[in-house]
Design a protein around this motif. Structure first.
Motif, PDB file in Angstrom:
ATOM      1  N   THR A  53       0.894  -1.148  -0.135  1.00  0.00           N
ATOM      2  CA  THR A  53      -0.119  -0.130   0.135  1.00  0.00           C
ATOM      3  C   THR A  53       0.830   1.227  -0.147  1.00  0.00           C
ATOM      4  O   THR A  53       0.681   2.442  -0.836  1.00  0.00           O
ATOM      5  N   THR A  62      -0.138  10.584  -3.530  1.00  0.00           N
ATOM      6  CA  THR A  62      -0.688  10.587  -2.521  1.00  0.00           C
ATOM      7  C   THR A  62       0.376  10.841  -1.235  1.00  0.00           C
ATOM      8  O   THR A  62      -0.055  10.978  -0.212  1.00  0.00           O
ATOM      9  N   ARG A  89      -2.626  14.322 -10.167  1.00  0.00           N
ATOM     10  CA  ARG A  89      -3.428  13.360  -9.932  1.00  0.00           C
ATOM     11  C   ARG A  89      -4.677  13.517 -10.646  1.00  0.00           C
ATOM     12  O   ARG A  89      -5.407  12.423 -11.049  1.00  0.00           O
ATOM     13  N   PHE A  95      -8.609   6.254  -9.391  1.00  0.00           N
ATOM     14  CA  PHE A  95      -8.309   5.361  -7.928  1.00  0.00           C
ATOM     15  C   PHE A  95      -9.467   4.469  -7.709  1.00  0.00           C
ATOM     16  O   PHE A  95     -10.486   4.796  -7.867  1.00  0.00           O
ATOM     17  N   HIS A 101     -14.910   4.157  -0.931  1.00  0.00           N
ATOM     18  CA  HIS A 101     -14.839   5.550  -0.705  1.00  0.00           C
ATOM     19  C   HIS A 101     -15.990   6.240  -1.570  1.00  0.00           C
ATOM     20  O   HIS A 101     -15.715   7.194  -1.967  1.00  0.00           O
ATOM     21  N   THR A 105     -24.107  10.356   0.519  1.00  0.00           N
ATOM     22  CA  THR A 105     -25.116  11.243   0.427  1.00  0.00           C
ATOM     23  C   THR A 105     -25.224  11.667  -0.924  1.00  0.00           C
ATOM     24  O   THR A 105     -26.286  12.263  -1.024  1.00  0.00           O
ATOM     25  N   LEU A 106     -24.392  11.155  -1.932  1.00  0.00           N
ATOM     26  CA  LEU A 106     -24.515  11.186  -3.360  1.00  0.00           C
ATOM     27  C   LEU A 106     -25.073  10.162  -4.129  1.00  0.00           C
ATOM     28  O   LEU A 106     -24.768   8.911  -3.538  1.00  0.00           O
ATOM     29  N   ILE A 118     -14.114  17.812 -10.435  1.00  0.00           N
ATOM     30  CA  ILE A 118     -12.670  18.361  -9.891  1.00  0.00           C
ATOM     31  C   ILE A 118     -11.830  19.034 -11.016  1.00  0.00           C
ATOM     32  O   ILE A 118     -10.926  19.860 -10.590  1.00  0.00           O
ATOM     33  N   ASP A 174      -6.306  -0.693  -4.834  1.00  0.00           N
ATOM     34  CA  ASP A 174      -5.821  -1.341  -3.656  1.00  0.00           C
ATOM     35  C   ASP A 174      -6.865  -2.272  -3.393  1.00  0.00           C
ATOM     36  O   ASP A 174      -7.828  -1.792  -2.713  1.00  0.00           O
TER      37      ASP A 174
ATOM     38  N   ILE B   4     -22.012  19.359  -5.080  1.00  0.00           N
ATOM     39  CA  ILE B   4     -21.583  18.304  -4.437  1.00  0.00           C
ATOM     40  C   ILE B   4     -21.632  18.374  -2.979  1.00  0.00           C
ATOM     41  O   ILE B   4     -21.902  17.896  -1.836  1.00  0.00           O
ATOM     42  N   MET B   8     -23.465  16.828   0.361  1.00  0.00           N
ATOM     43  CA  MET B   8     -22.993  16.295   1.365  1.00  0.00           C
ATOM     44  C   MET B   8     -23.542  16.901   2.671  1.00  0.00           C
ATOM     45  O   MET B   8     -23.709  16.100   3.503  1.00  0.00           O
ATOM     46  N   ARG B 286     -12.915  11.036   5.755  1.00  0.00           N
ATOM     47  CA  ARG B 286     -12.798   9.843   4.857  1.00  0.00           C
ATOM     48  C   ARG B 286     -13.015  10.395   3.119  1.00  0.00           C
ATOM     49  O   ARG B 286     -12.244  10.092   2.357  1.00  0.00           O
ATOM     50  N   HIS B 287     -14.241  10.930   3.238  1.00  0.00           N
ATOM     51  CA  HIS B 287     -14.739  11.439   1.902  1.00  0.00           C
ATOM     52  C   HIS B 287     -13.831  12.489   1.444  1.00  0.00           C
ATOM     53  O   HIS B 287     -13.206  12.426   0.416  1.00  0.00           O
ATOM     54  N   ALA B 290     -10.584  11.202   0.151  1.00  0.00           N
ATOM     55  CA  ALA B 290     -10.763  10.605  -1.264  1.00  0.00           C
ATOM     56  C   ALA B 290     -10.874  11.672  -2.071  1.00  0.00           C
ATOM     57  O   ALA B 290     -10.196  11.575  -3.428  1.00  0.00           O
ATOM     58  N   LEU B 291     -11.702  12.770  -1.792  1.00  0.00           N
ATOM     59  CA  LEU B 291     -11.478  13.806  -2.969  1.00  0.00           C
ATOM     60  C   LEU B 291     -10.205  14.509  -2.993  1.00  0.00           C
ATOM     61  O   LEU B 291      -9.861  14.888  -4.331  1.00  0.00           O
ATOM     62  N   LYS B 292      -9.352  14.623  -2.130  1.00  0.00           N
ATOM     63  CA  LYS B 292      -8.151  15.185  -1.813  1.00  0.00           C
ATOM     64  C   LYS B 292      -7.112  14.096  -2.650  1.00  0.00           C
ATOM     65  O   LYS B 292      -6.553  14.572  -3.605  1.00  0.00           O
ATOM     66  N   ALA B 293      -7.475  12.801  -2.638  1.00  0.00           N
ATOM     67  CA  ALA B 293      -6.463  11.932  -3.153  1.00  0.00           C
ATOM     68  C   ALA B 293      -6.605  12.089  -4.877  1.00  0.00           C
ATOM     69  O   ALA B 293      -5.709  12.027  -5.778  1.00  0.00           O
ATOM     70  N   MET B 294      -8.269  12.341  -4.935  1.00  0.00           N
ATOM     71  CA  MET B 294      -8.446  12.284  -6.597  1.00  0.00           C
ATOM     72  C   MET B 294      -7.938  13.574  -7.172  1.00  0.00           C
ATOM     73  O   MET B 294      -8.234  13.953  -8.326  1.00  0.00           O
ATOM     74  N   ALA B 296      -8.389  16.909  -5.716  1.00  0.00           N
ATOM     75  CA  ALA B 296      -9.258  18.244  -5.273  1.00  0.00           C
ATOM     76  C   ALA B 296      -8.044  19.231  -4.347  1.00  0.00           C
ATOM     77  O   ALA B 296      -7.479  18.544  -3.440  1.00  0.00           O
ATOM     78  N   PRO B 373      -3.774  12.524   2.047  1.00  0.00           N
ATOM     79  CA  PRO B 373      -4.548  11.953   1.147  1.00  0.00           C
ATOM     80  C   PRO B 373      -4.371  10.384   1.155  1.00  0.00           C
ATOM     81  O   PRO B 373      -5.324   9.554   0.783  1.00  0.00           O
ATOM     82  N   VAL B 376      -6.514   7.394   2.342  1.00  0.00           N
ATOM     83  CA  VAL B 376      -7.829   6.533   1.950  1.00  0.00           C
ATOM     84  C   VAL B 376      -7.507   5.129   1.490  1.00  0.00           C
ATOM     85  O   VAL B 376      -8.145   4.258   1.263  1.00  0.00           O
ATOM     86  N   PHE B 377      -5.999   4.707   1.586  1.00  0.00           N
ATOM     87  CA  PHE B 377      -5.615   3.429   1.135  1.00  0.00           C
ATOM     88  C   PHE B 377      -5.592   2.793   2.514  1.00  0.00           C
ATOM     89  O   PHE B 377      -5.509   1.345   2.546  1.00  0.00           O
TER      90      PHE B 377
END
Ligand code: ATP
Ligand code: MG
Lengths: 244, 379
Positions: A53, A62, A89, A95, A101, A105-106, A118, A174, B4, B8, B286-287, B290-294, B296, B373, B376-377
């Protein structure tokens, strides 16, 4: 993209990473050398705690590593600023997390549209593409459901749609199948293999799940923070490679 | 991404409700208590609103309108002769006893108007004519008096009815509207001379002198001239108004007790809303990770948090102001409790709410900046 060494999608040289300092320091990566090629699905396997990981997080940009170099499609991660890194990224990496993840709520479409949003794509365009991707992963018409109403396999497919929607070149997974049964796991891997074969793409999968090993093009086995072995898997038949 | 962020927020129904109610409650507490405070302060100036005059002349020691130190009768003449004064008339004001039909007594505020001019007359007659107070034993009562003085009568006291003030018969010839006063007692108007008859005799009976600036003179200039020439204290209406409010502010515990409640509202807002928003961010970490990893950026995530905080803040603020206004409208209908909402109050509350939002958002933004970020793993 800059000079792309031998069609390497990912090129890792002497990367090390230690968590913590002093007596509690944990050397997670101890000089890793590793490559992933364009057009392949590469698996990273190895015992728990061997650094899979950690390596994946470093490749994905990351996690900051201590020494060494990582090139992703010719861009050197260690030379990027924080902002360049996150821009890299959002444009180049998809990912798929073990825990999915998804944002509960969406609904599915909104979850899938997030990487496009994004990247500054308008909501209408993003949601149209998200619908198309959901159809591709076999969830046509389920777009307005909350992830909470979907099965584990369906949730993972939403997550895959999300990882692909912005057409990233590198897809990072992962343990993508650990929460799924055999059948669902196989379907997901089949999908990922198709993605990997698309031109200019690469899929890197970290897994413990020996039921899916045969989906890999190549396997990298890690041991104690290093790459121990790399094996080609030709036509789904492993050559001399039996991990664990 | 902003829709979004809103989804949330709204998707987490229970947190959202707690957040909005925290702000609503804080806004309600702050604005409603401030409005009651302002209303109460306004009540202390009731006499100034009910007996209008541009210049009020008092004993040099008088600091506010509800305090009376009698002047000499000759002082009226001295004020009249000051340059810059068009005219000056005496005014009687005093707390007196009214006897009800059932034998009980009630306190009233008796006002005696100079009978030629009736300066200081009520601003609005509901029934009868103010001029009729010149008739023998005649009084004009306010609407509050109908409520207070009707006990023991077959029907509410009205025109032509009589009651006793200090054992003297008073006959109602008119009914007027008055502004509420701090003492909460009805105003009873009569002429100056008759007021002296109703009130028990003392050596000096003159409460105030009401004066008008001469042509070309401002109220301020006239007041200064009167003070200089007579040694009495002369207030413009406006100065007397603020002097009265200042006096209650400084000399009573009212600002303190209201201040504490208002502060409490603020504290509740910061604590409940700030805290809840913070846990909302923590639960979403957590979410957000994930957004930061992606990819954002921190800036985008921060703007999303700010949007969330301000959405909650402004909705809560709107509801709070709405409830306060509702409360005020109900109160104003009955005339009680005191209520006045000058624009500064909702504006101030808005500033406080925005502060709470910024505070809450900053707490969250700090978390986002610290967020790795790579989490998230991790499971
Ligand atoms: N954030 C961290 N802080 C401290 N130590 C860490 C951190 N992340 C990982 N480690 C340590 O680094 C080592 C490698 O961890 P890593 O998660 O990469 O292993 P892994 O091969 O993915 O294991 P698993 O198969 O159990 O997922 C482990 O000893 C782990 O405890
Ligand atoms: Mg792992």
């Amino acid at each position: 993209m800059a000079d792309n060494k031998n069609n390497y999608a990912v090129h890792v040289r002497d990367v090390s990473k230690t968590f913590g300092v002093g007596a509690t320091a944990v050397p997670a990566l101890k000089g890793v050398n590793f490559d992933a090629r364009e057009g392949e699905l590469l698996m990273i396997v190895g015992p728990s705690g061997c650094g899979k990981t950690t390596l994946l997080s470093a490749i994905a940009g990351t996690l900051q590593f201590d020494t060494g170099e990582i090139d992703v499609f010719g861009s050197a991660l260690q030379k990027m600023s924080k902002n360049e890194n996150s821009a890299f990224r959002r444009q180049n990496i998809g990912f798929i997390f073990q825990e999915f993840h998804l944002i509960p709520t969406l609904n599915a479409v909104e979850n899938v549209s997030v990487p496009l949003l994004i990247n500054g794509v308008s909501r209408a365009v993003a949601e149209r593409k998200a619908h198309a991707l959901l159809a591709q992963v076999g969830l046509e018409g389920r777009g307005h459901e909350s992830p909470l109403n979907l099965s584990g396999g369906q949730q993972q497919r939403v997550a895959i749609a999300r990882a692909l929607v912005h057409e990233p070149r590198l897809i990072i997974c992962d343990e993508p199948t650990s929460a799924l049964d055999k059948e669902n796991g196989a379907r997901i891997m089949e999908l990922l293999r198709q993605v990997a074969r698309a031109p200019g793409r690469c899929v890197v999968v970290v897994t413990h799940d020996n039921r899916i090993f045969h989906h890999a093009d190549r396997m990298t086995e890690m041991e104690d923070g290093r790459v121990a072995r790399v094996a080609e898997i030709n036509g789904g038949h492993s050559s001399s490679f039996i991990p664990n | 991404m902003y829709h979004i962020a809103l989804k949330m927020l709204l998707g987490n129904r229970s947190k959202y409700i707690v957040l909005v109610s925290g702000i609503t409650f804080a806004t309600l507490l702050m604005t409603q208590q401030s409005a009651i405070f302002c209303g109460l302060m306004l009540w202390t100036t009731g006499s100034l609103q009910n007996m209008r005059a541009k210049v009020w002349v008092t004993d040099p020691k008088v600091e506010q309108v509800n305090e009376v130190r009698q002047l000499r009768d000759t002082d009226v003449g001295r004020v009249r002769s000051v340059e810059g004064t068009a005219w000056a008339v005496p005014l009687f004001w005093g707390l007196q006893q009214a006897k009800l039909a059932d034998g009980r007594f009630k306190q009233i505020q008796l006002v005696g108007l100079e009978s030629a001019t009736l300066v200081g007359r009520p601003y609005r007659m509901v029934a009868g004519r103010i001029e009729d107070v010149r008739l023998p034993n005649a009084v004009v009562i306010d609407e509050l008096a109908i409520v207070r003085l009707s006990a023991g009568r077959p029907k509410p006291i009205g025109l032509g009815d009589t009651f006793e003030i200090n054992d003297r018969e008073a006959r109602v010839v008119g009914i007027c509207r008055t502004a509420k006063s701090f003492f909460g007692m009805p105003y009873i108007f009569t002429t100056y001379d008759q007021a002296l008859q109703f009130a028990p005799k003392t050596r000096k009976m003159l409460s105030f002198i009401l004066a008008e600036p001469a042509e070309g003179w401002t109220a301020e200039a006239t007041a200064v001239a009167i003070t200089r020439a007579t040694g009495l204290r002369a207030y413009t209406e406006k100065n007397f108004f603020w002097a009265t409010i200042r006096w209650y502010f400084v000399n009573t515990g009212i600002p303190m007790s209201f201040g504490i409640t208002i502060l409490l509202g603020f504290a509740v807002g910061v604590a409940v809303s700030g805290q809840t928003f913070y846990t909302f961010v923590l639960e979403n970490l957590r979410h957000l990770g994930a957004l930061k990893a992606m990819g954002a950026s921190d800036g985008l995530l921060a703007r999303m948090l700010i949007l969330q905080a301000f959405t909650v803040g402004l909705i809560g603020y709107g509801l709070g102001i709405g409830l306060t206004s509702l409360f005020g409208a109900l109160g104003l209908e009955k005339g009680e409790p005191p209520f006045m909402l000058p624009y500064q109050v909702p504006l101030g509350a808005l500033a406080v709410v925005l502060f709470i939002c910024v505070f809450a958002a900053l707490l969250g933004i700090r978390q986002i900046r610290k967020l790795e970020p790579a989490i998230v793993f991790r499971g």
